[in-house]
Design an enzyme around this catalytic site. Structure first.
Site, mmCIF file in Angstrom:
data_model
loop_
_atom_site.group_PDB
_atom_site.id
_atom_site.type_symbol
_atom_site.label_atom_id
_atom_site.label_comp_id
_atom_site.label_asym_id
_atom_site.label_seq_id
_atom_site.Cartn_x
_atom_site.Cartn_y
_atom_site.Cartn_z
ATOM 1 N NE ARG A 34 -3.813 -2.380 0.830
ATOM 2 C CZ ARG A 34 -3.689 -3.566 0.220
ATOM 3 N NH1 ARG A 34 -2.823 -3.728 -0.766
ATOM 4 N NH2 ARG A 34 -4.455 -4.585 0.562
ATOM 5 C CD GLU A 179 -11.593 -12.131 3.926
ATOM 6 O OE1 GLU A 179 -10.841 -11.990 4.902
ATOM 7 O OE2 GLU A 179 -11.547 -11.410 2.930
ATOM 8 C CE LYS A 221 -13.410 -8.695 4.432
ATOM 9 N NZ LYS A 221 -12.693 -7.638 5.147
ATOM 10 C CB SER A 263 -13.199 -3.974 -2.184
ATOM 11 O OG SER A 263 -11.886 -3.839 -1.683
ATOM 12 N N GLY A 264 -11.812 -6.934 -2.903
ATOM 13 C CA GLY A 264 -11.192 -7.940 -3.764
ATOM 14 C C GLY A 264 -10.378 -7.442 -4.944
ATOM 15 N N GLY A 265 -10.166 -6.132 -5.053
ATOM 16 C CA GLY A 265 -9.420 -5.624 -6.210
ATOM 17 C C GLY A 265 -10.312 -4.898 -7.205
ATOM 18 N NE ARG A 294 -7.210 -5.352 -2.360
ATOM 19 C CZ ARG A 294 -7.212 -6.485 -3.058
ATOM 20 N NH1 ARG A 294 -6.476 -6.580 -4.142
ATOM 21 N NH2 ARG A 294 -7.931 -7.505 -2.670
#
Ligand code: 13P
Length: 342
Positions: A34, A179, A221, A263-265, A294
């Site tokens: 990040r 998750e 999740k 959100s996974g990208g 992200r």
């Protein structure tokens, strides 16, 4: 169960209408990725600066019910010496903690992985509870392709680990967020993602029930059901919403305390629009909201650029992102009026 009432109270606080969860729980290595976006080296002081910026952002408590941290950040402080979990608790935001230790090869199953972190977890949970954590997260990674992956064996192995983690959390008075992330990476179509996510969740809940995990005191999740990022045609928010909810109706028992999305990208805007489309379909058996990393952090990082003078603007960007997702969780986000999320 000893802690049942406490667990249900935590679930209902986390799933409060119009609010969601910030996953600021990158491991130290992932936090470096990040920071690299804004050309900062992966030093503890930069990780602390970024977390302090996030957690002290004015007004976020209106749209955030919880924040997930990592071992090094739940034990960290602001420049003024206030422990991060105390900063959050003072705002009425529940501190959470990622407790898995990442993935390792599932030997014999090429490309597939299993999550580590069960050894000594009961002691770590006791320590995290004392530091203020009231919920936890464990991420299993489900690799998907057009026809062969995931194998049943990898789904079963990951489900057993998630069930044991969930048992230990509930015994410690901590709400487990389970998750199983079905990856967005790949060239599979949306129908394949729907089939794989449904099967993943069916095996997971079968296993959680078998091992007597209290589903009311647990949060799922999940990934949204999306065609892979390399698939030529990306689906519309309404297709995604319908596929995602069909998946949940085929696999998630109604007692489950809540469902939150990673959100996974996806881009921040797309993640928000898709959540809005899901909520727009109407009331479901479970409360549903966001738990993005992200999609919430990227716009903040790009505004901040690692410069102290940009902190107020970056904090306003976080407030904007959580506000838009709070609206989306109620089906009230208007993408055409939002020029800030990209
Ligand atoms: P993303 O929103 O970046 O997918 O991260 C959420 C998360 O907690 C992954 O474990």
């Amino acid at each position: 169960m000893k802690h049942a009432t406490k667990l249900y109270e935590t679930v209902s606080a986390l799933m409060a209408p119009g609010k969601g969860i910030l996953a600021a729980d990158e491991s130290d290595a992932t936090a470096g990725k990040r920071l690299a976006m804004v050309h900062l080296p992966n030093e503890p002081e930069h990780r602390q600066d970024f977390r302090e910026l996030l957690f002290t952002a004015p007004g976020i408590e209106e749209y955030l019910s919880g924040v997930i941290m990592y071992d090094s950040s739940i034990k960290n402080f602001t420049d003024d010496g206030i422990p991060f979990p105390d900063v959050l608790t003072a705002k009425g935001i529940l501190p959470g903690i990622k407790v898995d230790l990442g993935t390792k090869d599932l030997h014999g199953f090429k490309g597939e992985v299993v999550t580590e972190g069960l050894d000594g977890l009961d002691n770590r949970l006791t320590e995290y509870y004392e530091l203020g954590a009231r919920f936890a997260k464990w991420r299993a990674v489900i690799v998907i392709d057009e026809d062969k992956l995931p194998t049943t064996e990898s789904l079963e192995m990951n489900a057993v680990q998630l069930a044991r983690y969930a048992q230990l959390c509930q015994a410690a008075g901590i709400v487990p967020m389970v998750e199983p992330e079905v990856l967005y990476a790949g060239d599979h179509d949306i129908a394949r993602a729907e089939m794989v996510t449904t099967r993943t969740l069916q095996i997971l809940f079968h296993t959680l029930i078998k091992y007597k995990v209290d589903l009311r005191g647990l949060i799922l999740k999940s990934s949204m059901v999306l065609a892979g990022d390399m698939y030529p045609e990306q689906s519309s928010p309404s297709e995604i919403a319908n596929a995602t909810l069909r998946t949940f109706h085929m696999s998630v028992p109604h007692e489950v305390g809540g469902i939150v999305f990673l959100s996974g990208g996806q881009t921040p805007k797309r993640a928000t629009e898709n959540l809005n489309a899901i909520a727009g379909i109407g009331e479901q058996p479970w409360p549903i909201t966001f738990s993005y990393s992200r999609a919430l952090e990227e716009p903040v990082l790009l505004t901040w650029q690692g410069k102290p003078e940009n902190i107020p603007e970056a904090q306003k960007m976080l407030l904007h992102a959580v506000m838009m997702n709070g609206l989306a969780s109620q089906g009230q986000y208007d993408a055409s009026k939002d020029s800030k999320l990209k």
